[in-house]
Design an enzyme around this catalytic site. Sequence first.
Site, PDB file in Angstrom:
ATOM      1  NE  ARG A 169      -3.711  -2.398   0.071  1.00 18.88           N
ATOM      2  CZ  ARG A 169      -3.425  -3.542  -0.542  1.00 18.88           C
ATOM      3  NH1 ARG A 169      -2.320  -3.641  -1.282  1.00 18.88           N
ATOM      4  NH2 ARG A 169      -4.234  -4.571  -0.469  1.00 18.88           N
ATOM      5  CD  GLU A 182      -5.301   0.238   2.935  1.00 19.45           C
ATOM      6  OE1 GLU A 182      -6.096   0.184   1.974  1.00 19.45           O
ATOM      7  OE2 GLU A 182      -4.916  -0.787   3.549  1.00 19.45           O
ATOM      8  CB  SER A 227      -9.159  -0.757   4.103  1.00 23.17           C
ATOM      9  OG  SER A 227      -9.790  -1.859   3.490  1.00 23.17           O
TER      10      SER A 227
END
Length: 301
Positions: free
Chosen positions: A174, A295, A225
């Site tokens: 990520r 995130e 998320s």
Amino acid sequence: MKELTNKLIAMNIGAVKENEPLANHTTIKIGGPADILVEPSSAENLKKTMEVTLESGVKWTAIGRGSNLLVSDKGIEGVVIKLGTGLNHVATEGTTVTADGGVSLVSLAMSISRQGLSGMEFAGGIPGSVGGAVFMNAGAHGSDISNILEKALILFEDGKIEWLSKDEMKFSYRTSVLQKERPGIVIQAVFKLREGEKEKIVAEIQRNKDYRKETQPWNYPCAGSIFRNPLPDYAGNLVEKAGLKGHSIGGAKISEMHGNFIVNAGAATAEDVLALIQHVKDTVLASYGVRMETEVEIIGR
């Protein structure tokens, strides 16, 4: 700031708005005003926007479709550049697909699947733009952008435009080089896919889309998320084990469907969400000794 607004409008570079509420441009429907919001009508006008902003000594921030984004209640200082309708072109040549940064990732995945091209099935159901996906190395179902990206055309904060190869993007879980080391905007991305059986590819993408609908609360405003998975465990699993599903602060609530989602259950503020994020971090650390990392990108004043 008014002088800069007038200059941008006079240049006819696209839509220009003052004090635009960013709640109108994020999937969680939260965010104070942008001093100036610009939606360039082309890559050339994106470059011009950056040049004028830099010349004026004003800060800039880039956004895409507003998923994976939490904007401060006080908004964002300076110019917010939104990649949208002006950067939404796609070209296919053999197994190579070139897409502008403003292209919807889900739409791209669906369209190339119908051409019998495989490799982007994991993106079925991932909201957001191609630019945002490359920026954060978006992924799901065991794959991510780093597995298919060949190169990306980046507009850097000094106004220079440069192609970065997959290796130069320095992808990891990520993250990419663009997040901290070399801030920039993804103008275009080139993906290398492979030929496959159209029916199977389309069916897999549909399964991934259906899975998202069944397991994630996209019927509420949310940002996707919230936490990175602290592998080998999963963020949602830790939140659930900690008994936090359904917990709320103000208008922000941890989804009862998925522990790694915070939804705007009604008039939530960024402060509500941040307080809830901190509560999760504190609870999970105390219960399991795991430090949760966000995130979702948190930006603004």
